[in-house]
Scaffold this active site. Sequence first.
Site, PDB file in Angstrom:
ATOM      1  N   HIS A 118      45.893  -9.841  10.359  1.00  9.64           N
ATOM      2  CA  HIS A 118      46.441  -8.824  11.260  1.00  9.64           C
ATOM      3  C   HIS A 118      46.892  -7.619  10.440  1.00  9.64           C
ATOM      4  O   HIS A 118      47.483  -7.785   9.370  1.00  9.64           O
ATOM      5  CB  HIS A 118      47.640  -9.388  12.037  1.00  9.64           C
ATOM      6  N   ALA A 120       5.327   1.829   0.110  1.00  5.83           N
ATOM      7  CA  ALA A 120       6.586   1.851  -0.642  1.00  5.83           C
ATOM      8  C   ALA A 120       7.277   0.502  -0.537  1.00  5.83           C
ATOM      9  O   ALA A 120       7.310  -0.108   0.540  1.00  5.83           O
ATOM     10  CB  ALA A 120       7.498   2.949  -0.103  1.00  5.83           C
ATOM     11  N   LYS A 145       0.809  -1.224   0.000  1.00  5.27           N
ATOM     12  CA  LYS A 145       0.000   0.000   0.000  1.00  5.27           C
ATOM     13  C   LYS A 145       0.840   1.271   0.000  1.00  5.27           C
ATOM     14  O   LYS A 145       0.332   2.362  -0.275  1.00  5.27           O
ATOM     15  CB  LYS A 145      -0.926   0.012   1.222  1.00  5.27           C
ATOM     16  N   THR A 153       9.092  -0.388   6.119  1.00  6.76           N
ATOM     17  CA  THR A 153       9.637   0.567   7.084  1.00  6.76           C
ATOM     18  C   THR A 153      11.151   0.542   7.095  1.00  6.76           C
ATOM     19  O   THR A 153      11.812   1.582   7.110  1.00  6.76           O
ATOM     20  CB  THR A 153       9.096   0.259   8.493  1.00  6.76           C
TER      21      THR A 153
END
Length: 475
Positions: free
Chosen positions: A451, A42, A40, A46
Amino acid sequence: MVVGDIATGTELLVIGAGPGGYVAAIRAAQNGIDTTLVEKDAYGGTCLNYGCIPSKALITGANLAHEAGNAEEMGIHADPVVDMSQLRDWKSGVVDQLTGGVEKLCKANGVNLVEGTARFKDENAVRIAHGGEGQGSETIEFEHCIIATGSRVIQIPGFDFGDEPVWSSRDALEADTVPERLVVVGGGYIGMELSTTFAKLGADVTVVEMLDDILPGYESDVARVVRKRAEELGIDMHLGEGASGWREEDDGIMVTTETEDGEENEYRADKVLVAVGRSPVTDTMDIENAGLEADDRGFLSVDDRRRTDVEHIYAVGDVVEDTPMLAHVASKEGIVAAEHVAGEPVAFDSQAVPAAVFTDPEIGTVGMTEADAEEAGFTPVVGQMPFRASGRALTTNHADGFVRVVADEESGFVLGAQIVGPEASELIAELAFAIEMGATLEDVASTIHTHPTLAEAVMEAAENALGQAIHTLNR
């Protein structure tokens, strides 16, 4: 103009195109299932539009500005100016690129995309309302359905997000100016991420948390590292206080709080950000028409295949009870549900679910804490490596925190880990993988790590648990 109700059918209907829904839809289509995805708002939900992605973009900008302005010790002298409108535009560009990518991926995989709001007519059909008045509707009949409608921010009494000075997390991410004074209600992960961000952007930040510590759900020594750094950034912390209201004043607003003993306190601000959690979106779909019932908080009960009580209807993501509201959890649940619809022998396994908090320093956790392990009947052995003993951490000028590994003393299997420090959100993946594959402390400790890197601290923590650490004292 479309008038009336058009009826169509699909093998699998997915409601919601967030990280649970669009991933489920793509995986189902990859398995040859006729799949329809309804959204409904995008694509990306969220997380992509109003949460994870824009917040991390804003955090990146704030960190860069703060680093540039606080590097005198290295001989770097600068006074950066942040153009919030430009930062917001850059952030929006990142979001637009990703949302467009989600839509293209869905189409490329053969997912049928439908824009609109879904409501159940019965357990085998939904009605989709398309946009505003006069844009029509359609009925989609389905054999299987996956509910992936996500969650919304919780609004507390006395703080209406419709009022200009009151921000939700979404409002904060759309800000084009930095408030001089910001009160944040809620010391959870969202509140602390945004508190740190706005403090670095120059705001005078006050955090109000009703519990006795920030970051509930995380171990106290982990939260302590973040709290100490927040205070160094000038964030004023007030624990054991709940926000009760606010009022307008000539020079801004006054936020009122109350302690458990009834003592009232007031804090002056220009904006108040309410970040007290999220609640599932299950109350907009007429789920009762499909024979579904949410609990008193709005969550749906599912099995390990993510099936609800109506077996051909699944639920994934933030609407599911007893699972963390995390995008990557939603995505994995979506894959499990889609593959189960396709007939695959799958189940959701939550023992190796990592979580990250993008505070300063970051937090990464996975699996069991020492207390969890004891409660589960294990005899835990714990190894810890401070970042102050890491050469790479010192060269980044960010050496607060530690890596902690929890394992079963008898078998050596890695059970969990807690990291607070630089790049914790990235480092935790190694230990999630260790738990998933059934690795032992010896496996982690004997793996050669590059390392100098921060990842060496993971190896050293495992060595510490074995009593074989080189760069820190063995426990």
